[in-house]
Design a protein around this motif. Structure first.
Motif, short mmCIF file in Angstrom:
data_model
loop_
_atom_site.label_atom_id
_atom_site.label_comp_id
_atom_site.label_asym_id
_atom_site.label_seq_id
_atom_site.Cartn_x
_atom_site.Cartn_y
_atom_site.Cartn_z
N ALA B 149 0.84 -1.21 0.00
CA ALA B 149 0.00 0.00 0.00
C ALA B 149 0.87 1.26 0.00
O ALA B 149 0.51 2.28 -0.58
CB ALA B 149 -0.93 -0.01 1.21
N ASP B 154 -3.59 -0.53 -4.32
CA ASP B 154 -4.85 -0.48 -3.56
C ASP B 154 -5.72 -1.71 -3.75
O ASP B 154 -6.92 -1.68 -3.48
CB ASP B 154 -5.64 0.79 -3.92
CG ASP B 154 -6.04 0.81 -5.39
OD1 ASP B 154 -5.67 -0.14 -6.13
OD2 ASP B 154 -6.72 1.76 -5.81
N LEU B 178 -4.32 -2.16 3.33
CA LEU B 178 -4.38 -1.47 2.04
C LEU B 178 -5.10 -0.12 2.14
O LEU B 178 -5.07 0.67 1.19
CB LEU B 178 -5.09 -2.34 1.01
CG LEU B 178 -4.37 -3.63 0.58
CD1 LEU B 178 -5.30 -4.50 -0.26
CD2 LEU B 178 -3.09 -3.30 -0.21
N SER B 179 -5.77 0.11 3.27
CA SER B 179 -6.67 1.27 3.33
C SER B 179 -5.93 2.60 3.28
O SER B 179 -6.56 3.63 3.06
CB SER B 179 -7.55 1.18 4.58
OG SER B 179 -6.73 1.25 5.73
N ALA B 181 -3.97 3.27 0.93
CA ALA B 181 -3.86 3.58 -0.50
C ALA B 181 -5.21 3.95 -1.09
O ALA B 181 -5.28 4.63 -2.12
CB ALA B 181 -3.28 2.38 -1.25
N SER B 182 -6.28 3.47 -0.47
CA SER B 182 -7.61 3.75 -0.98
C SER B 182 -8.62 3.56 0.14
O SER B 182 -8.47 2.65 0.95
CB SER B 182 -7.95 2.80 -2.14
OG SER B 182 -9.35 2.79 -2.38
N PRO B 185 -10.32 -0.44 -0.71
CA PRO B 185 -9.38 -1.32 -1.42
C PRO B 185 -10.13 -2.41 -2.19
O PRO B 185 -11.22 -2.83 -1.80
CB PRO B 185 -8.56 -1.95 -0.28
CG PRO B 185 -8.76 -1.07 0.89
CD PRO B 185 -10.13 -0.47 0.74
N GLY B 332 1.06 2.82 -7.34
CA GLY B 332 0.19 1.68 -7.63
C GLY B 332 0.34 1.11 -9.03
O GLY B 332 -0.41 0.22 -9.41
#
Lengths: 345, 390
Positions: B149, B154, B178-179, B181-182, B185, B332
């Motif tokens: 991440a 994501d 991962l959160s 990154a988005s 996710p 990403g």
């Protein structure tokens, strides 16, 4: 290398009828680059305006070697705008000019850039688009057989039953100069319904061994074409004029096409490669319909299930350009000049 | 330019960590590597990676003295040669390795990265993270996906199948990691053919009560188009499959029977040429493809040029001991450089060292099939995995 602009010739009329028969008028598209190379494509004259717009909007500044991605971007933009066949032809001719540039940048012929071997493409003669009387028809196919060794011929049918049989017999007799077993194909030019086609083809098959029939009914009527295929001996050939891979889908799903016909004037070279791979999955033979200067011969060696290419003019009949493709002993041989081999006069 | 010779180098690697799935949750850390070198009369060498070792000899006669730029025609020649025996097994692996090395050469001759030879608009491919992580503890799982991440990735794909409650807990851990990154996710799972189709439906529907899944991978056997279609019809997620099929002819029944929604592609599917055929067939049917993980992510070179590619699997377990590569992960995406061909160079000295002193470690490829597969679930035994049962 970057694209810097485009030149499109004026509309050229029937007097300059082009090899590969593109409607009644044509133009030549020349993509220029900062490397001094020019990419060439020939198309129906209707594309002049959209070609200029596409180049200004999407191509200037792009690297022609990225042709596959550029083609996809043009197709995606077209899909959003729901534009018609003219724009498809504009995208297709630009795709051809981009591939010409990609090959020229590598100093190699197009067939090699595509990954093919020196193509000797199985070719057949097609009088479609030429209005020939009976005697002229015989003379034309005789010339194709004698001078170029072509062993196959395609007739446009549909007007009158006895006339069709009589003319097909003339083609067979003429091609017998080149082979004891000429390959015969017919194109109904969308003039028959499915049931009519079944009747007419069955009647013709009493007398002739037909390799395929194209132009029956509506191209998108997969159910009707499957019905036809189930009822006749010859193959049903579908795809001329298709501009997207999606148009082939119903025919792949229903197996309503026995031969896949690809028209690089409408789907471009990039699209042609994709369709040919998809056809290979079903082991459906691929045939390429006519193209100016017979540049479609370059594609033969890279298609795993390549069958044949259509030849309307073995040599360019106009002095506008020369082509590196030669028709020898029934085979189209693409030359070794860089790019697609089209040279403007 | 002509092909004049070849050599194959085989070696063994110890990865930085274990990788494992439902069939072998305890994991392995040893990985065999092989490199095919195709030599030419002009000094350029094409390379490829895979398992083509033994059978190359049987096909080399077909490409000797040929021009590597004619790669697709050479593919057709090899495929036709294998007609009766079939493009299968070791022969397919050899054909794949040769085709890849030919494409590497074709791009090197043009002096450009392969993505450009293949016509891609840009050398950039969206990535998702895949831990091959059934052998990782919850903490290691979090650390892996958090590291991914931090590179902007994501999406994540979790190995599952043996313990629903633990799988749900670990899906939450993956999502949390991962959160950064988005806010949402992309979550995927992979059961590596451990379930029967009906087991898959029951298991996945219970998962979908808690998580939105983008795709479920190999929820039934690779060839079982009835079973895969049944799963696709009964769960919300897409069904992905194809990594264990090796030709367009093998994949086509899945497409024709609407058994899959995403097709996993890689160079073992009869090379660059063969996988591109599969992608084009999928494209004709409106289906997407997803590139498998690869050493140094070299397959991103091909993914960049596919019209229907969604995102590529990134595992990064440490398999690049003797490789130097020209790509990086940024925001990403796998961003490919301008080095010619696959953009990968071999460190011959390190390769020699690996061959002279083979490392040792746990487990070895290939993964066997786990007891109970397709019939009943055998949960991890005590000590088999470093995570707590659900």
């Amino acid at each position: 290398m970057k694209i810097t602009g485009v030149k499109v010739t004026r509309r050229m009329h029937e007097t300059n009828a082009l090899a590969g028969r593109l409607a009644e008028s044509c133009c030549i598209v020349m993509l220029s680059t900062d490397a001094g190379l020019t990419g060439i494509g020939i198309a129906d004259a209707g594309v002049r305006a959209p070609v200029r717009r596409l180049v200004a909007d999407m191509l200037v500044g792009a690297d022609p070697r990225s042709v596959t991605g550029i083609w996809q971007r043009m197709m995606d933009a077209q899909s959003a705008s729901h534009s018609g066949k003219v724009l498809s032809r504009a995208i297709a001719v630009l795709d051809q000019a981009l591939w010409d540039l990609k090959a020229k940048a590598n100093h190699e012929p197009l067939w090699k850039s595509l990954g093919g071997a020196p193509p000797t493409a199985n070719a057949y003669a097609s009088s479609i688009g030429l209005s020939l009387g009976d005697e002229e028809l015989s003379a034309w196919f005789l010339r194709m057989a004698r001078d170029h060794g072509l062993r196959g011929g395609k007739l446009r049918v549909g007007t009158e039953e006895s006339g069709d049989a009589r003319r097909l017999e003339r083609i067979r007799a003429a091609l017998a100069e080149a082979t004891p077993e000429p390959v015969l194909m017919i194109d109904a030019d969308h003039g028959w319904s499915v049931k009519q086609a079944i009747d007419r083809v069955r009647a013709m098959e009493q007398q002739f061994d037909l390799t395929w029939i194209e132009g029956v009914s509506r191209d998108r009527d997969a159910r009707g074409l499957k019905q036809l295929s189930d009822a006749i001996c010859g193959a049903v050939c579908v795809g001329k004029g298709f501009a997207t891979i999606g148009e082939f889908l119903p025919h792949l799903q229903r197996r309503s096409a026995d031969v896949i016909q690809i028209d690089i004037n409408t789907i471009g070279i990039t699209g042609a490669l994709q369709v040919a791979d998809a056809a290979f999955g079903l082991e459906l033979p691929v045939t390429l319909s006519a193209a100016p200067g017979n540049v479609h011969a370059h594609l033969a060696g890279v298609m795993p299930y390549f069958m044949s290419i259509e030849i309307v003019d073995p040599e360019p009949v106009t002095r506008l350009f020369t082509s590196g493709v030669r028709i020898v002993d029934g085979w189209a041989v693409a030359g070794d000049a860089p790019g697609n081999g089209l040279v403007l006069s | 330019m002509k092909i004049t010779g070849y050599r194959v180098e085989q070696y063994l690697m110890k990865m930085d960590r274990l990788v494992g799935d439902a069939n072998l949750p305890s994991g392995v850390e040893m990985l065999p590597g092989s490199i095919l070198y195709l030599e030419t009369d002009e000094g350029l060498t094409g390379i490829s990676f895979g398992y083509g070792g033994g059978a190359v000899e049987g096909l080399f006669g077909l490409i000797e003295d040929a021009d590597p730029r004619e790669v697709v025609a050479l593919w057709i020649r090899m495929n036709d040669f294998l007609h009766k025996a079939g493009n299968e097994g070791a022969a397919c692996a050899a054909l794949s390795a040769i085709d890849m090395a030919l494409w590497d050469l074709k791009a090197k001759i043009a002096g450009e990265p392969l993505w450009k030879t293949l016509g891609a608009k840009e050398g950039r491919v969206k990535a998702y993270a895949s831990g091959l992580d059934y052998c990782l503890s919850d903490e290691e799982l979090f650390a892996f996906y958090r590291r991914m991440a931090e590179l902007g990735i994501d999406g994540g794909k979790l190995k599952v199948g043996l313990d629903l409650k633990a799988d749900l807990r670990r899906l939450g851990i993956m999502r949390d990691a991962l959160s950064i990154a988005s806010p949402r996710p992309v979550l995927m799972i992979d059961s590596n053919e451990y379930w029967s189709p009906k087991q898959a439906v029951r298991y996945i529907r219970r998962m979908e009560q808690h998580f939105e899944l983008r795709w479920v991978e190999e929820p039934a056997r690779r060839w079982d188009y009835h079973g895969l279609r049944l799963v696709s019809q009964q769960v919300a997620a897409k069904v992905a499959s194809g990594e264990n099929l090796h030709t367009l002819a093998d994949v086509y029944p899945l497409i024709a029977n609407q058994a899959v929604d995403v097709i996993n592609v890689w160079t073992g599917q009869s090379g660059v040429t063969g996988l591109r055929q599969i992608a084009h067939m999928a494209h004709a049917h409106g289906l997407q493809v997803s590139m498998m993980n690869a050493q140094a992510n070299y397959m991103a070179q091909i993914a960049a040029a596919l019209p229907n590619h969604n995102m590529m699997e990134v595992v990064d377990p440490g398999r690049e001991h003797c490789l130097r590569w020209d790509n990086r992960i940024e925001d990403g995406y796998i961003v490919l450089g301008d080095a010619p061909g696959f953009g990968i160079e071999i460190d011959e000295q390190k390769l020699r060292e690996l061959q002279a002193h083979p490392p040792t470690g746990r487990g070895k490829f290939p993964f066997p099939r786990r007891e109970g597969a397709g019939r009943y679930i055998v949960p991890p035994a005590p000590g088999e995995v470093p995570w707590r049962r659900g």
